[in-house]
Design a protein around this motif. Structure first.
Motif, PDB file in Angstrom:
ATOM      1  N   MET A 246      22.058 -26.928  36.059  1.00 44.66           N
ATOM      2  CA  MET A 246      22.208 -27.221  34.648  1.00 44.66           C
ATOM      3  C   MET A 246      23.641 -26.870  34.252  1.00 44.66           C
ATOM      4  O   MET A 246      24.146 -25.825  34.595  1.00 44.66           O
ATOM      5  CB  MET A 246      21.212 -26.392  33.846  1.00 44.66           C
ATOM      6  N   LYS A 247      24.245 -27.787  33.524  1.00 41.85           N
ATOM      7  CA  LYS A 247      25.624 -27.558  33.089  1.00 41.85           C
ATOM      8  C   LYS A 247      25.697 -27.542  31.575  1.00 41.85           C
ATOM      9  O   LYS A 247      24.867 -28.131  30.896  1.00 41.85           O
ATOM     10  CB  LYS A 247      26.534 -28.661  33.623  1.00 41.85           C
ATOM     11  N   PHE A 248      26.736 -26.857  31.091  1.00 43.64           N
ATOM     12  CA  PHE A 248      26.969 -26.762  29.659  1.00 43.64           C
ATOM     13  C   PHE A 248      28.344 -27.332  29.334  1.00 43.64           C
ATOM     14  O   PHE A 248      29.256 -27.294  30.146  1.00 43.64           O
ATOM     15  CB  PHE A 248      26.841 -25.313  29.194  1.00 43.64           C
ATOM     16  N   CYS A 249      28.468 -27.839  28.137  1.00 42.91           N
ATOM     17  CA  CYS A 249      29.686 -28.495  27.678  1.00 42.91           C
ATOM     18  C   CYS A 249      30.856 -27.503  27.645  1.00 42.91           C
ATOM     19  O   CYS A 249      30.723 -26.410  27.089  1.00 42.91           O
ATOM     20  CB  CYS A 249      29.466 -29.096  26.299  1.00 42.91           C
ATOM     21  N   PRO A 250      32.021 -27.881  28.215  1.00 41.41           N
ATOM     22  CA  PRO A 250      33.182 -26.987  28.173  1.00 41.41           C
ATOM     23  C   PRO A 250      33.797 -26.901  26.775  1.00 41.41           C
ATOM     24  O   PRO A 250      34.520 -25.952  26.483  1.00 41.41           O
ATOM     25  CB  PRO A 250      34.163 -27.625  29.161  1.00 41.41           C
ATOM     26  N   LYS A 251      33.488 -27.851  25.885  1.00 40.05           N
ATOM     27  CA  LYS A 251      34.054 -27.839  24.533  1.00 40.05           C
ATOM     28  C   LYS A 251      33.218 -27.022  23.557  1.00 40.05           C
ATOM     29  O   LYS A 251      33.728 -26.172  22.842  1.00 40.05           O
ATOM     30  CB  LYS A 251      34.195 -29.263  23.999  1.00 40.05           C
ATOM     31  N   CYS A 252      31.887 -27.315  23.508  1.00 34.21           N
ATOM     32  CA  CYS A 252      31.062 -26.660  22.478  1.00 34.21           C
ATOM     33  C   CYS A 252      29.935 -25.797  23.033  1.00 34.21           C
ATOM     34  O   CYS A 252      29.262 -25.112  22.287  1.00 34.21           O
ATOM     35  CB  CYS A 252      30.471 -27.715  21.532  1.00 34.21           C
ATOM     36  N   GLY A 253      29.684 -25.863  24.338  1.00 34.24           N
ATOM     37  CA  GLY A 253      28.627 -25.050  24.932  1.00 34.24           C
ATOM     38  C   GLY A 253      27.262 -25.703  24.887  1.00 34.24           C
ATOM     39  O   GLY A 253      26.270 -25.093  25.259  1.00 34.24           O
ATOM     40  N   GLY A 254      27.180 -26.962  24.439  1.00 36.42           N
ATOM     41  CA  GLY A 254      25.905 -27.678  24.378  1.00 36.42           C
ATOM     42  C   GLY A 254      25.414 -28.052  25.766  1.00 36.42           C
ATOM     43  O   GLY A 254      26.158 -28.040  26.744  1.00 36.42           O
ATOM     44  N   LEU A 255      24.162 -28.421  25.854  1.00 34.00           N
ATOM     45  CA  LEU A 255      23.543 -28.791  27.117  1.00 34.00           C
ATOM     46  C   LEU A 255      24.026 -30.167  27.549  1.00 34.00           C
ATOM     47  O   LEU A 255      24.008 -31.117  26.770  1.00 34.00           O
ATOM     48  CB  LEU A 255      22.017 -28.799  26.968  1.00 34.00           C
ATOM     49  N   MET A 256      24.459 -30.291  28.801  1.00 30.40           N
ATOM     50  CA  MET A 256      24.891 -31.564  29.359  1.00 30.40           C
ATOM     51  C   MET A 256      23.671 -32.248  29.967  1.00 30.40           C
ATOM     52  O   MET A 256      23.013 -31.681  30.834  1.00 30.40           O
ATOM     53  CB  MET A 256      25.967 -31.349  30.428  1.00 30.40           C
ATOM     54  N   VAL A 257      23.378 -33.449  29.495  1.00 33.55           N
ATOM     55  CA  VAL A 257      22.207 -34.182  29.982  1.00 33.55           C
ATOM     56  C   VAL A 257      22.669 -35.433  30.720  1.00 33.55           C
ATOM     57  O   VAL A 257      23.641 -36.084  30.326  1.00 33.55           O
ATOM     58  CB  VAL A 257      21.254 -34.558  28.827  1.00 33.55           C
ATOM     59  N   PRO A 258      21.965 -35.796  31.790  1.00 34.27           N
ATOM     60  CA  PRO A 258      22.363 -36.983  32.537  1.00 34.27           C
ATOM     61  C   PRO A 258      22.047 -38.261  31.757  1.00 34.27           C
ATOM     62  O   PRO A 258      21.032 -38.348  31.078  1.00 34.27           O
ATOM     63  CB  PRO A 258      21.535 -36.906  33.817  1.00 34.27           C
ATOM     64  N   SER A 259      22.961 -39.237  31.825  1.00 37.08           N
ATOM     65  CA  SER A 259      22.741 -40.544  31.212  1.00 37.08           C
ATOM     66  C   SER A 259      23.592 -41.558  31.960  1.00 37.08           C
ATOM     67  O   SER A 259      24.372 -41.203  32.849  1.00 37.08           O
ATOM     68  CB  SER A 259      23.082 -40.514  29.723  1.00 37.08           C
ATOM     69  N   LYS A 260      23.439 -42.835  31.620  1.00 31.43           N
ATOM     70  CA  LYS A 260      24.200 -43.891  32.277  1.00 31.43           C
ATOM     71  C   LYS A 260      25.138 -44.540  31.275  1.00 31.43           C
ATOM     72  O   LYS A 260      24.788 -44.736  30.120  1.00 31.43           O
ATOM     73  CB  LYS A 260      23.262 -44.938  32.856  1.00 31.43           C
ATOM     74  N   LYS A 261      26.359 -44.866  31.769  1.00 31.22           N
ATOM     75  CA  LYS A 261      27.349 -45.547  30.948  1.00 31.22           C
ATOM     76  C   LYS A 261      28.094 -46.521  31.854  1.00 31.22           C
ATOM     77  O   LYS A 261      28.651 -46.109  32.874  1.00 31.22           O
ATOM     78  CB  LYS A 261      28.323 -44.536  30.328  1.00 31.22           C
ATOM     79  N   ASP A 262      28.075 -47.770  31.493  1.00 30.50           N
ATOM     80  CA  ASP A 262      28.717 -48.823  32.286  1.00 30.50           C
ATOM     81  C   ASP A 262      28.220 -48.821  33.728  1.00 30.50           C
ATOM     82  O   ASP A 262      28.994 -49.018  34.676  1.00 30.50           O
ATOM     83  CB  ASP A 262      30.250 -48.677  32.252  1.00 30.50           C
ATOM     84  N   GLY A 263      26.937 -48.551  33.935  1.00 34.02           N
ATOM     85  CA  GLY A 263      26.349 -48.552  35.274  1.00 34.02           C
ATOM     86  C   GLY A 263      26.619 -47.299  36.077  1.00 34.02           C
ATOM     87  O   GLY A 263      26.199 -47.188  37.218  1.00 34.02           O
TER      88      GLY A 263
END
Length: 102
Positions: A1-18
């Motif tokens: 699980m990773k957290f955002c380096p800017k705000c500390g929010g939860l990083m969730v997997p998604s797709k963008k441009d394939g």
């Protein structure tokens, strides 16, 4: 699980441009996934039937109860309480006015 380096929010997997990316759930920051991270974030489904949650649709036994009578009784009690409260407020207001006239 990773957290955002800017705000500390939860990083969730998604797709963008394939492509598969991690996107912050708060600020929208995006980062690419390495091949190793793609394997870590793969969706896995458990076939273990013992982990299922059992629920019931029966809340209580309706036999011997007349729901409409109970609701009518509750409604009467509610209106009675409101009426008494309004009378009490009106009575207290009249006492204050009489005290000022003396």
């Amino acid at each position: 699980m990773k957290f955002c380096p800017k705000c500390g929010g939860l990083m969730v997997p998604s797709k963008k441009d394939g492509k598969e990316i991690l996107k912050c759930s708060k600020c929208g920051y995006e980062m690419t996934l390495s091949e190793k991270e793609k394997k870590e974030y793969s969706v896995k489904e458990s076939k273990d039937k013992s982990s299922k949650v059992l629920t019931t649709s029966i809340v209580s036994d309706k036999e011997g109860r007349n729901l409409s009578e109970e609701l009518e009784h509750e409604r009467e009690e509610y209106y009675k309480e409101i009426g008494l409260e309004l009378l009490r407020e009106e009575f207290e207001g009249n006492e204050e006015e009489e005290g000022r006239e003396d």
